[in-house]
Design a protein around this motif. Structure first.
Motif, PDB file in Angstrom:
ATOM      1  N   THR A  65      61.697  -8.060  56.960  1.00 37.13           N
ATOM      2  CA  THR A  65      60.406  -7.397  57.185  1.00 37.13           C
ATOM      3  C   THR A  65      60.460  -5.891  56.946  1.00 37.13           C
ATOM      4  N   ASN A  67      61.428  -4.513  54.371  1.00 38.28           N
ATOM      5  CA  ASN A  67      61.013  -4.306  52.979  1.00 38.28           C
ATOM      6  C   ASN A  67      59.495  -4.308  52.816  1.00 38.28           C
ATOM      7  N   TYR A  68      58.763  -4.689  53.884  1.00 37.17           N
ATOM      8  CA  TYR A  68      57.306  -4.782  53.795  1.00 37.17           C
ATOM      9  C   TYR A  68      56.590  -3.736  54.656  1.00 37.17           C
ATOM     10  N   TYR A  71      53.318  -1.611  53.504  1.00 32.03           N
ATOM     11  CA  TYR A  71      51.992  -2.206  53.323  1.00 32.03           C
ATOM     12  C   TYR A  71      51.014  -1.832  54.431  1.00 32.03           C
ATOM     13  N   LEU A  78      54.714  -8.115  61.394  1.00 33.63           N
ATOM     14  CA  LEU A  78      55.452  -8.687  60.262  1.00 33.63           C
ATOM     15  C   LEU A  78      56.569  -9.610  60.754  1.00 33.63           C
ATOM     16  N   LYS A 110      59.063 -15.569  53.666  1.00 33.02           N
ATOM     17  CA  LYS A 110      58.330 -14.637  52.811  1.00 33.02           C
ATOM     18  C   LYS A 110      56.894 -15.098  52.570  1.00 33.02           C
ATOM     19  N   HIS A 114      53.749 -12.758  53.328  1.00 36.08           N
ATOM     20  CA  HIS A 114      52.798 -12.467  52.251  1.00 36.08           C
ATOM     21  C   HIS A 114      51.379 -12.842  52.658  1.00 36.08           C
ATOM     22  N   ILE A 117      49.971 -10.302  55.138  1.00 36.75           N
ATOM     23  CA  ILE A 117      49.611  -9.032  54.491  1.00 36.75           C
ATOM     24  C   ILE A 117      48.310  -9.172  53.713  1.00 36.75           C
ATOM     25  N   PHE A 137      51.972  -8.067  44.808  1.00 34.86           N
ATOM     26  CA  PHE A 137      53.247  -7.678  45.414  1.00 34.86           C
ATOM     27  C   PHE A 137      54.161  -6.966  44.417  1.00 34.86           C
ATOM     28  N   LYS A 140      52.719  -3.328  44.080  1.00 37.70           N
ATOM     29  CA  LYS A 140      53.027  -2.528  45.269  1.00 37.70           C
ATOM     30  C   LYS A 140      54.500  -2.158  45.321  1.00 37.70           C
ATOM     31  N   LYS A 141      55.355  -3.073  44.883  1.00 42.02           N
ATOM     32  CA  LYS A 141      56.801  -2.840  44.980  1.00 42.02           C
ATOM     33  C   LYS A 141      57.287  -1.861  43.905  1.00 42.02           C
TER      34      LYS A 141
END
Length: 283
Positions: A65, A67-68, A71, A78, A110, A114, A117, A137, A140-141
């Protein structure tokens, strides 16, 4: 002394920090232990085994989480979404396939993150199809700035993701757009030059205000029913009964002029005249 230090540490931390601290203290299962427990769950439905496997893998959710966090969602939400995916995966895992459980669970973890989000990114869901999710995704990444993509960057993304240029442009506009309140504010300055925010009076005409219209119509219906009941009471008993049986009661219970005429020992034409006169009087 150790317990006292641990207690003071927990008191000084947020709930999330306490959770992370607790999860990191849980035992990590070896491959053989995990296989034994997954078989007990798969073949015998042993929920204690499921609980043990889930607890041993919670620390991985915390790592995923992180890594997210870009957002705009809270870390705790998350983590909660990832945990839900972990729980769903444990009851779908087959120990006979030659992989570790967490490798299988990663997809479900994941997937739930996802989904969370996408549900909470905007008021209106930003991506609904599998292709849109992939674009969202990946943009955004890999997008390093808040600026719009140039032609070369769009071309690179279309080649990497295998989608059309228009799909990239549309998703980028969704990502960079912001929700706008339906109650915009205007600034009003007082004599002391203090700025205050007031709602824009764009509904000065109340006939366009839905809540006001519903309230008005409800009041009209109540008043109409009251006036109707009051007016019926001014009629004589026979006229009142005829009006009630012909107009007020349920459609299925209504009776004909002939049946009313038989009840009162008069002709059907006379019943019709009484009914007509009663309606005129009520009007």
């Amino acid at each position: 002394m150790i317990k006292k230090i641990q207690y003071l540490y927990e008191k000084s931390c947020s709930n999330l920090k306490i959770y992370i601290f607790t999860v990191k203290m849980l035992k990590i299962l070896s491959s053989s232990e995990e296989h034994y427990l997954t078989e007990k769950l798969y073949y015998y439905g042993n929920l204690i085994s499921a609980k043990t496997i889930i607890l041993s893998n919670l620390r991985l959710i915390i790592h995923i989480t992180k890594n997210y966090l870009g957002y705009g969602m809270t870390h705790s939400d998350l983590i909660q979404s990832g945990n839900f995916g972990l729980i769903k995966s444990i009851f779908r895992f087959n120990p006979n396939i030659n992989i570790r459980f967490i490798s299988f669970a990663l997809y479900w973890i994941k997937s739930e993150i996802h989904e969370y989000i996408l549900r909470n990114w905007r008021i209106v869901k930003i991506a609904t199809t599998k292709s849109q999710r992939k674009i969202f995704f990946n943009l955004k990444k890999n997008k390093n700035t808040l600026k719009w993509l140039d032609k070369n960057e769009i071309k690179v993304f279309t080649q990497i993701l295998g989608v059309h240029t228009q799909d990239i442009k549309e998703m980028e506009s969704r990502i960079l757009s912001q929700d706008i309140t339906i109650h915009p504010f205007i600034e009003l300055k007082k004599k002391k030059k203090n700025i205050i925010n007031n709602l824009v009076p764009y509904l000065n005409n109340l006939k366009y205000d839905i809540s006001y219209v519903i309230k008005l119509n409800t009041n009209k219906n109540i008043n109409s029913k009251y006036k109707l009941n009051h007016t019926i009471l001014t009629l004589d008993t026979r006229s009142r009964n005829i009006i009630n049986t012909r107009w007020i009661i349920d459609q299925e219970k209504k009776i004909t002029l002939k049946k009313i005429a038989n009840n009162y020992g008069i002709s059907a034409e006379r019943v019709r005249q009484i009914e007509s006169n009663a309606i005129k009087k009520m009007k």
